[in-house]
Design an enzyme around this catalytic site. Structure first.
Site, PDB file in Angstrom:
ATOM      1  N   ASP A   1      -0.572   9.560  -1.018  1.00 59.26           N
ATOM      2  CA  ASP A   1      -0.864   8.734   0.172  1.00 59.26           C
ATOM      3  C   ASP A   1      -2.355   8.630   0.475  1.00 59.26           C
ATOM      4  OD1 ASP A   1       1.874   8.489   0.447  1.00 59.26           O
ATOM      5  OD2 ASP A   1       2.015  10.255   1.737  1.00 59.26           O
TER       6      ASP A   1
ATOM      7  N   LYS B   1      -4.087   4.631  -2.439  1.00 52.62           N
ATOM      8  CA  LYS B   1      -4.201   4.055  -3.790  1.00 52.62           C
ATOM      9  C   LYS B   1      -3.804   2.576  -3.804  1.00 52.62           C
ATOM     10  CE  LYS B   1      -1.224   7.142  -5.106  1.00 52.62           C
ATOM     11  NZ  LYS B   1      -1.094   7.977  -3.904  1.00 52.62           N
TER      12      LYS B   1
ATOM     13  N   GLY C   1       5.107   5.178  -2.073  1.00 50.68           N
ATOM     14  CA  GLY C   1       5.072   4.137  -1.045  1.00 50.68           C
ATOM     15  C   GLY C   1       3.630   3.692  -0.946  1.00 50.68           C
ATOM     16  N   HIS C   2       3.306   2.530  -1.482  1.00 46.38           N
ATOM     17  CA  HIS C   2       1.924   2.057  -1.531  1.00 46.38           C
ATOM     18  C   HIS C   2       1.768   0.898  -0.557  1.00 46.38           C
ATOM     19  CE1 HIS C   2       1.474   3.864  -5.840  1.00 46.38           C
ATOM     20  NE2 HIS C   2       1.689   4.762  -4.910  1.00 46.38           N
TER      21      HIS C   2
ATOM     22  N   GLN D   1       1.736   9.175  -6.404  1.00 47.67           N
ATOM     23  CA  GLN D   1       1.569  10.556  -5.923  1.00 47.67           C
ATOM     24  C   GLN D   1       0.094  10.973  -6.037  1.00 47.67           C
ATOM     25  OE1 GLN D   1       4.551  10.140  -8.319  1.00 47.67           O
ATOM     26  NE2 GLN D   1       5.299   9.317  -6.408  1.00 47.67           N
TER      27      GLN D   1
END
Ligand code: GDP
Ligand code: IMO
Ligand code: MG
Length: 417
Positions: free
Chosen positions: A13, A16, A40-41, A223
């Site tokens: 988180d 990225k 989750g991007h 990650q």
């Protein structure tokens, strides 16, 4: 032409997704190489927010091809939903999406097993996102699961049933009240049909041809380095190599093709899930940063744990990855506090150390305190002097230049040095 890499240096988180979207126009291909829908991007494009779990973060750029590489564990149900949702926004999206036939499929029973295995850990839970990541990678290594390419074979259903039965038998060894719901399979079979309509390719050949023809590839990590299966705070890690080695195995590109390794970190630290976090702040400042930084998981909505920047951990991550340039994210968030702390060393029973240590029970962070950029307004896209001093200090500690400073979630709130 080269492969550049963006990867997280902390516990995920780091921002990225935002960064990949911001620099994607410089590349021909954006490629995810590991992880799955545990990621989750978040991208914010002219005020509109999108959270991507499986689609690479270059998907909104019409001139970029996007690849889900062989190292990814792919949940077809989540991919189907994600694409379906975005097709309203852009109906040409699948024309620039490619999926490796060698990516591992996540089956409904992988997700069930993830819950059963995590549940059985009682007070030692990893804090998994329960997306089936660990069971899918377990089966990949055990050489018994299905790959994306298998959906095109006549015996796919037969093999699926074999594995499903194996999983349901395996569940019996765990003391659990959870029941497998066959209803999940309806969505699964629909999504398999949908997956067949996408561009399924031998991606390692495809990507090497692009490189040989002068194309530029950006590998997008999921990650963070401290969640790496080998180098993270094991067992509180994810099940893949989130660090640089994952790029070669997860895309099939040679190490010699890798050029720039852009390490991404937040101006502070966060962690979601269990596991050691030496600089964690449990007090008011931690709460303030969580609120200001909206530190709630993009995949699970869980509040993220918050703490100060940890230089020994960051230096360790830079070493493992061979980071050539740094991007510091969420610099704006720290304007909610007056003085900013940074852990520069750890105190141990035998004195101070400056190297990262996994002896978590016996180390105490030692902090330097720096003047903050309290209440600074970043709307002019200028870096205040106090933040410049913070940046210079970090560059000195890490001996790597910080080339990108992010000052807000939007694609445009980015300063290139
Ligand atoms: P990722 O998993 O590394 O892509 O990061 P996430 O999307 O899970 O979490 C990063 C969060 O911070 C998201 O909500 C982003 O919109 C947000 N974000 C990214 N960069 C910045 C920044 O510089 N400032 C602020 N305030 N938010 C940011
Ligand atoms: P992005 O790509 C933050 C964490 C989980 C848990 C551990 C194992 O958005 O940075 P898993 O579901 O992989 O079995 O969970 O890893 N985790 C993440 N934390 N960001 C992520 O991805 C994460 N993906 C997994 O919270 O502690
Ligand atoms: Mg995330």
């Amino acid at each position: 032409m080269p492969v550049d890499v963006i990867l997280g240096l902390q516990w995920g988180d780091e921002g990225k997704g935002k960064l990949v979207d911001a620099i994607a126009p410089n590349y021909d291909v954006i490629a995810r190489f590991q992880g799955g829908a545990n990621a989750g991007h978040t991208l914010v494009i002219h005020g509109q927010k999108h959270v991507l779990h499986l689609l690479p973060s270059g998907i909104f750029h019409k001139n970029c091809k996007n690849l889900i590489g062989n190292g990814v564990v792919l949940d077809p149900v989540i991919l189907h939903k994600e694409i379906h949702h975005l097709l309203n926004h852009d109906n040409t999206l699948t024309q620039r999406l490619y999926v490796s036939k060698k990516a591992t499929l996540i089956l409904p029973t992988h997700k069930f097993l993830d819950k059963v295995q995590e549940d059985s850990k009682k007070d030692k839970k990893i804090g998994s996102t329960l997306k089936g990541i660990s069971p899918a990678y377990q089966d990949k290594i055990a050489r018994l699961t299905l790959k994306v390419g298998d959906i095109l074979k006549v015996n796919f259903q037969e093999k699926y049933l074999e594995i499903k039965n194996y999983h349901l038998n395996l569940c019996k060894i765990y003391p659990t009240d959870l029941q497998y719901d066959v209803e999940f399979e309806k969505d699964f079979w629909e999504s398999i049909e949908y997956l067949k309509s996408l561009q399924l390719i031998e991606s390692e050949i495809w990507i090497n041809e692009i490189l040989q023809n002068g194309g530029k590839v950006l590998a997008e990590g999921a990650q963070g380095s401290m969640l790496d299966i080998d180098f993270g705070s094991y067992p509180f890690v994810t099940s893949s190599n989130t660090t640089i080695g994952g790029v070669c195995t997860g895309l099939g590109v040679p190490p010699s093709s890798i050029q720039d390794v852009l390490g991404v970190f937040k101006a502070y630290c966060t962690r979601v899930g269990s596991g050691p976090f030496p600089t964690e702040n449990f007090g008011d400042i931690g709460n303030l940063i969580r609120e200001k930084g909206k530190e709630f998981g993009a995949t699970t909505g869980r509040p993220r744990r918050v703490g100060w920047l940890d230089i020994p951990a960051l230096r360790y991550a830079c070493m493992i990855n061979g980071v050539t340039r740094l991007a510091m994210m969420k610099s704006d968030v720290l304007n909610c506090i007056e003085n900013v702390k940074v852990c520069t060393h750890y105190q141990t029973k035998h004195g101070e150390i400056s190297d990262y240590s996994t002896d978590y029970e016996n180390i105490q962070p030692i902090y330097a305190e720096l003047k903050g950029w309290h209440n600074y307004d970043f709307s002019s896209l200028q870096v205040p002097e106090t933040l410049n001093q913070y940046i210079t200090q970090i560059e000195n500690w890490l001996q790597i230049p910080i080339k990108i400073i992010s000052i807000g979630p939007d694609r445009n709130q980015t300063i290139y040095q």
